[in-house]
Scaffold this active site. Structure first.
Site, PDB file in Angstrom:
ATOM      1  N   LYS A 121       0.803  -1.222   0.000  1.00 36.41           N
ATOM      2  CA  LYS A 121       0.000   0.000   0.000  1.00 36.41           C
ATOM      3  C   LYS A 121       0.839   1.276   0.000  1.00 36.41           C
ATOM      4  O   LYS A 121       0.418   2.297  -0.526  1.00 36.41           O
ATOM      5  CB  LYS A 121      -0.956   0.005   1.191  1.00 36.41           C
ATOM      6  N   GLU A 149     -10.139   6.918   3.169  1.00 37.26           N
ATOM      7  CA  GLU A 149     -11.049   6.017   3.849  1.00 37.26           C
ATOM      8  C   GLU A 149     -10.240   4.770   4.196  1.00 37.26           C
ATOM      9  O   GLU A 149      -9.257   4.454   3.539  1.00 37.26           O
ATOM     10  CB  GLU A 149     -12.229   5.643   2.946  1.00 37.26           C
ATOM     11  N   SER A 160       1.625  -9.910  -0.718  1.00 37.04           N
ATOM     12  CA  SER A 160       1.291  -8.491  -0.611  1.00 37.04           C
ATOM     13  C   SER A 160       1.600  -7.870   0.748  1.00 37.04           C
ATOM     14  O   SER A 160       1.858  -6.678   0.840  1.00 37.04           O
ATOM     15  CB  SER A 160      -0.194  -8.290  -0.942  1.00 37.04           C
TER      16      SER A 160
HETATM   17  C1  LIG Z   1      -5.170  -4.009   1.541  1.00 37.78           C
HETATM   18  C2  LIG Z   1      -4.461  -5.258   1.275  1.00 37.78           C
HETATM   19  C3  LIG Z   1      -4.823  -6.115   0.210  1.00 37.78           C
HETATM   20  C4  LIG Z   1      -6.027  -5.878  -0.659  1.00 37.78           C
HETATM   21  O1  LIG Z   1      -5.996  -4.721  -1.435  1.00 37.78           O
HETATM   22  P1  LIG Z   1      -5.720  -4.743  -2.984  1.00 37.78           P
HETATM   23  O2  LIG Z   1      -5.998  -3.356  -3.417  1.00 37.78           O
HETATM   24  O3  LIG Z   1      -6.639  -5.741  -3.612  1.00 37.78           O
HETATM   25  O4  LIG Z   1      -4.300  -5.121  -3.188  1.00 37.78           O
HETATM   26  C5  LIG Z   1      -4.077  -7.246  -0.002  1.00 37.78           C
HETATM   27  N1  LIG Z   1      -3.019  -7.556   0.787  1.00 37.78           N
HETATM   28  C6  LIG Z   1      -2.641  -6.763   1.817  1.00 37.78           C
HETATM   29  C7  LIG Z   1      -1.495  -7.184   2.650  1.00 37.78           C
HETATM   30  C8  LIG Z   1      -3.346  -5.609   2.103  1.00 37.78           C
HETATM   31  O5  LIG Z   1      -2.976  -4.845   3.137  1.00 37.78           O
END
Ligand SMILES: *Cc1c(COP(=O)(O)O)cnc(C)c1O
Length: 401
Positions: free
Chosen positions: A95, A117, A383
């Protein structure tokens, strides 16, 4: 479904991905969105912006994130699995790539006040972080229910200097927080930039966020070249909430049909349980947050509250890019349920010594559902890290002994 003529999966000039996308906004937001639309490409492509953006990605966020060949996991599933380690970024996920980019853009547009948000609080923390860094006013809207569930992230945001506003309308969750942020933007159009946290919202947000996250696939290209002698894999795998880590992972390969795209959405208690966030498989066409896309709604168009064990995936819509990729067959979307995700998280932890975020564990969950060949190179976007999910993991672990 209309066939795409040119097989171009990127956004069109007028903000559409096939039939999805666009900017379906109230009149009062028109000039805000129009100004952003006119400015964003010029700013993002400006060499000075690129220089600052990449300097911060490197020295502040800690990029490039490693591409790690997970040998024991590979052995288990009979293919070559590489993990793109977004979990190692500052603030623990992908993010920060987006919030660094948008805060630089906001500065260039002369904005002094940032709103955002947040659901679980991860995007709120990433936004509050860059606002501290750039000395910007930061207001984060968060449903009251989420404020109570996510105390630690609320405290982090406050420590970083942000004002967290608990929203008490509706179910007091993400959808309501988003409505409140939009209302704020309507009232403060000149000094305020709204940092949306995923590839959602009215055009140009989905495209802008995808471009800022595309650093992920740009790195995958040269890292794969180094590691395999070839700059593309057979498969790219990512989880989809709104779709930003997935968009970043696939961006450079969107129109390269040698590369197959496999995405994991959250099945919650199961696709047919009535408690899930499997937007692509269960959703129907509608408008949410200013975009035409697939969303979970009742027959009379009321948005249904999604559910997943992972707070980052329980969004009732899906970014328009992903609605189009799924509908045109460019991506294969698998629904991974809570139990499968948690098991995949424990498996990765024991095989590789990496505790993944629950969201990322959904991406890992696809190996239980899909067979790969020994020669397949499979790149999985990890992620985020699992620190924030320890309570959930502990509960699961304790219930097993
Ligand atoms: C917020 C988040 C997501 C989901 O958001 P996307 O916009 O679909 O990437 C996925 N993995 C993590 C670790 C997150 O914090």
């Amino acid at each position: 479904m209309a066939e795409l003529k040119n097989k171009d999966y990127n956004v069109s000039e007028d903000g559409f991905y096939g039939e999805f996308g666009g900017a379906w906004i109230p009149e009062i937001l028109y000039s805000n969105v129009e100004n952003l639309k006119k400015a964003y490409l010029g700013i993002l492509e400006d060499p000075q912006f690129q220089k600052e953006f990449h300097a911060l990605l490197k020295d502040y966020a800690g990029r490039p994130s490693p591409l790690y060949h997970a040998q024991r996991l590979s052995e288990k599933y009979g293919c070559r699995i590489f993990l793109k380690r977004e979990d190692l970024n500052h603030t623990g996920a992908h993010k920060i790539n987006n919030t660094i980019g948008q805060i630089l853009l906001a500065k260039r547009m002369g904005k002094t006040r940032i709103i955002a948000e947040t659901g679980a609080g991860q995007h709120g923390v990433a936004t509050a972080t860059v606002c501290a860094l750039m000395n910007m006013n930061c207001i984060v809207y968060m449903g009251k229910t989420d404020v109570e569930r996510q105390k630690l992230n609320v405290r982090k945001m406050e420590m970083l200097g942000a004002k967290v506003v608990a929203v008490t309308s509706g179910n007091m969750t993400l959808k309501d927080a988003t409505n409140e942020a939009i209302r704020d933007w309507c009232c403060n159009p000149s000094d305020t930039h709204y940092i949306i946290g995923s590839t959602v919202g009215p055009h140009p947000y989905p495209d802008m966020v995808a471009r800022l996250q595309s650093v992920i696939s740009k790195e995958i290209k040269w890292q794969l070249q180094e590691k395999t002698g070839r700059d593309y894999p057979e498969y790219l795998v990512a989880c989809v909430g709104g779709g930003s880590n997935a968009a970043g992972t696939i961006y450079e390969y969107l129109n390269d049909l040698r590369v197959k795209i496999v995405l994991a959405e959250a099945a919650g208690d199961g696709i047919d349980s009535g408690r899930s966030a499997a937007t692509i498989q269960l959703g129907t066409v509608g408008i949410i947050h200013g975009a035409k896309t697939l969303l979970m709604q009742t027959e009379d168009g009321q948005i249904e509250e999604p559910y997943s064990i992972s707070a980052g995936l329980d969004y009732p819509g899906i970014g328009p890019m992903h609605a189009n990729l799924a509908r045109t067959g460019r991506s294969e979307v698998l629904a991974v349920d809570d139990k499968e995700a948690v098991e995949a998280a424990f498996e990765l932890t024991r095989l590789e010594g990496i505790i993944p975020a629950l969201e990322s564990a959904h991406a890992l969950g696809i190996f239980r559902k899909k067979q790969f060949k020994p020669d397949d190179n499979v790149v999985v976007c990890l992620s985020g890290r699992g620190d924030k999910d320890m309570e959930t993991y502990i509960k699961y672990f304790d219930s097993k002994i």
